[in-house]
Enzyme design. Structure first.
Site, PDB file in Angstrom:
ATOM      1  N   LEU A 181       0.822  -1.205   0.000  1.00  0.00           N
ATOM      2  CA  LEU A 181       0.000   0.000   0.000  1.00  0.00           C
ATOM      3  C   LEU A 181       0.858   1.257   0.000  1.00  0.00           C
ATOM      4  O   LEU A 181       0.507   2.264  -0.630  1.00  0.00           O
ATOM      5  CB  LEU A 181      -0.921   0.002   1.219  1.00  0.00           C
ATOM      6  CG  LEU A 181      -1.895  -1.176   1.361  1.00  0.00           C
ATOM      7  CD1 LEU A 181      -2.724  -1.029   2.631  1.00  0.00           C
ATOM      8  CD2 LEU A 181      -2.800  -1.294   0.139  1.00  0.00           C
ATOM      9  N   ASP A 188      13.235   3.055  10.964  1.00  0.00           N
ATOM     10  CA  ASP A 188      12.428   2.260  11.871  1.00  0.00           C
ATOM     11  C   ASP A 188      11.488   3.232  12.567  1.00  0.00           C
ATOM     12  O   ASP A 188      11.924   4.062  13.379  1.00  0.00           O
ATOM     13  CB  ASP A 188      13.322   1.543  12.885  1.00  0.00           C
ATOM     14  CG  ASP A 188      12.543   0.746  13.913  1.00  0.00           C
ATOM     15  OD1 ASP A 188      11.303   0.853  13.949  1.00  0.00           O
ATOM     16  OD2 ASP A 188      13.174   0.024  14.702  1.00  0.00           O
ATOM     17  N   VAL A 189      10.194   3.152  12.258  1.00  0.00           N
ATOM     18  CA  VAL A 189       9.254   4.155  12.763  1.00  0.00           C
ATOM     19  C   VAL A 189       9.088   4.093  14.274  1.00  0.00           C
ATOM     20  O   VAL A 189       8.554   5.040  14.876  1.00  0.00           O
ATOM     21  CB  VAL A 189       7.876   4.009  12.079  1.00  0.00           C
ATOM     22  CG1 VAL A 189       7.983   4.302  10.588  1.00  0.00           C
ATOM     23  CG2 VAL A 189       7.257   2.639  12.338  1.00  0.00           C
ATOM     24  N   CYS A 201       2.000   4.032   6.367  1.00  0.00           N
ATOM     25  CA  CYS A 201       1.679   2.702   5.836  1.00  0.00           C
ATOM     26  C   CYS A 201       2.557   1.607   6.442  1.00  0.00           C
ATOM     27  O   CYS A 201       2.320   0.430   6.179  1.00  0.00           O
ATOM     28  CB  CYS A 201       1.829   2.670   4.320  1.00  0.00           C
ATOM     29  SG  CYS A 201       0.572   3.600   3.412  1.00  0.00           S
ATOM     30  N   TYR A 247      -2.913  -7.656  16.265  1.00  0.00           N
ATOM     31  CA  TYR A 247      -3.108  -6.824  15.076  1.00  0.00           C
ATOM     32  C   TYR A 247      -4.356  -5.955  15.218  1.00  0.00           C
ATOM     33  O   TYR A 247      -4.328  -4.750  14.950  1.00  0.00           O
ATOM     34  CB  TYR A 247      -3.214  -7.718  13.841  1.00  0.00           C
ATOM     35  CG  TYR A 247      -3.309  -6.969  12.544  1.00  0.00           C
ATOM     36  CD1 TYR A 247      -2.189  -6.334  12.006  1.00  0.00           C
ATOM     37  CD2 TYR A 247      -4.505  -6.894  11.843  1.00  0.00           C
ATOM     38  CE1 TYR A 247      -2.270  -5.641  10.801  1.00  0.00           C
ATOM     39  CE2 TYR A 247      -4.598  -6.214  10.645  1.00  0.00           C
ATOM     40  CZ  TYR A 247      -3.475  -5.588  10.131  1.00  0.00           C
ATOM     41  OH  TYR A 247      -3.567  -4.899   8.945  1.00  0.00           O
ATOM     42  N   LYS A 254      -4.527  -1.811  15.342  1.00  0.00           N
ATOM     43  CA  LYS A 254      -5.296  -1.032  14.379  1.00  0.00           C
ATOM     44  C   LYS A 254      -6.474  -0.329  15.034  1.00  0.00           C
ATOM     45  O   LYS A 254      -6.874   0.766  14.637  1.00  0.00           O
ATOM     46  CB  LYS A 254      -5.773  -1.940  13.242  1.00  0.00           C
ATOM     47  CG  LYS A 254      -4.641  -2.517  12.403  1.00  0.00           C
ATOM     48  CD  LYS A 254      -3.778  -1.445  11.762  1.00  0.00           C
ATOM     49  CE  LYS A 254      -2.742  -2.012  10.811  1.00  0.00           C
ATOM     50  NZ  LYS A 254      -1.948  -0.959  10.135  1.00  0.00           N
ATOM     51  N   THR A 294      -1.684  -7.355  -1.258  1.00  0.00           N
ATOM     52  CA  THR A 294      -0.391  -6.849  -0.803  1.00  0.00           C
ATOM     53  C   THR A 294       0.651  -7.958  -0.920  1.00  0.00           C
ATOM     54  O   THR A 294       0.312  -9.121  -1.175  1.00  0.00           O
ATOM     55  CB  THR A 294      -0.496  -6.405   0.653  1.00  0.00           C
ATOM     56  OG1 THR A 294      -0.890  -7.533   1.451  1.00  0.00           O
ATOM     57  CG2 THR A 294      -1.527  -5.288   0.806  1.00  0.00           C
TER      58      THR A 294
END
Length: 253
Positions: free
Chosen positions: A17, A57-58, A84, A159, A163, A194
């Protein structure tokens, strides 16, 4: 916001994405910086798009700040951030080997939720100091949630929680940053084609696509990217989480 000529940052921009979003933004005339832990993938796409690629690395505050500074030095301050970057592995809370290791849960939340917040806070701090555009707008942040935030399946506890955090973050962030002219949005995609999905057998991909009411196929990354462009361009969109799922509602399993 008129996208042409603006500087944009896309995390997870090397694939999936994020890559489709980077392509769409560049196609609309933005100067795009691709941030990714896979520096090679980001570099190849950045070369194609005439953008810049930065390993990031966020979840690392210093690395994220440095990457945004480098992107700003190359393209000017970013008015657009698209989050993303994310990970997701299925694991039961109670499996054959006992309870899920806490670090496995924490890692997914760290990347998906805390990583997105890390980038949002840093990008917003820079945007707040920019000259306002039309309607007083200074910037836009679009994060990636998931339909799992609403209908998490068995094995998706980590997960779905990560989210769901993005969903819950969107409105208070939009309300707080409104004083600076910064809009905050999230997109909750359903089943999309993806790289992770491509690892599944063709028959499984076809079955998953057929479970979507309409269109009866997996979503295309380009469709996600199209919605990102609209989020950026439409100044009335703010504080909203938009489902992009073909009317899919996930079953328990």
């Amino acid at each position: 916001m008129i996208i042409e000529g603006q500087a944009a940052v896309v995390t997870g921009g090397g694939s999936g994405l994020g890559a489709a979003t980077a392509r769409a933004l560049a196609g609309a005339g933005a100067r795009v910086a691709l941030l990714d832990v896979d520096a090679d993938a980001a570099r190849d796409l950045a070369r194609e798009l005439g953008g810049v690629a930065l390993r990031c690395d966020v979840t690392d505050p210093r690395a994220a700040a440095d990457a945004l500074a480098e992107a700003g030095a190359a393209h000017g301050p970013a008015r657009v951030l698209v989050n993303c970057a994310g990970i997701g592995t299925a694991r039961r809370i109670l499996g054959r080997d006992g309870p899920q290791p806490l670090d496995a849960f924490a890692r997914i939340v760290q990347v998906n939720l805390i990583g997105s917040f890390n980038m949002l806070r840093l990008a917003a701090a820079a945007m707040a100091g920019l000259e306002p555009l039309a309607d007083g707008e200074r910037g836009v942040v679009v994060s990636t949630a998931s339909v799992a935030a609403f209908e998490g399946q068995v094995g998706q506890a980590a997960y779905a929680a990560s989210k769901g955090g993005i969903v819950s973050l969107t409105l208070p962030a939009a309300r707080e940053l409104a004083q600076f002219g910064i809009r905050v949005l999230a997109i909750a995609p359903g089943l999309f084609l993806t790289p992770m999905m491509r690892t599944l057998p063709d028959a499984v991909q076809a079955s998953l696509g057929a479970s979507i009411p309409f269109p009866r196929r997996l979503g295309k990354p380009e469709e996600f990217a199209d919605l990102v462009l609209h989020c950026v361009a439409n100044p009335a969109l703010n504080g909203e989480v938009i489902r992009l799922d073909g009317a899919l509602r996930l079953p328990p399993r």
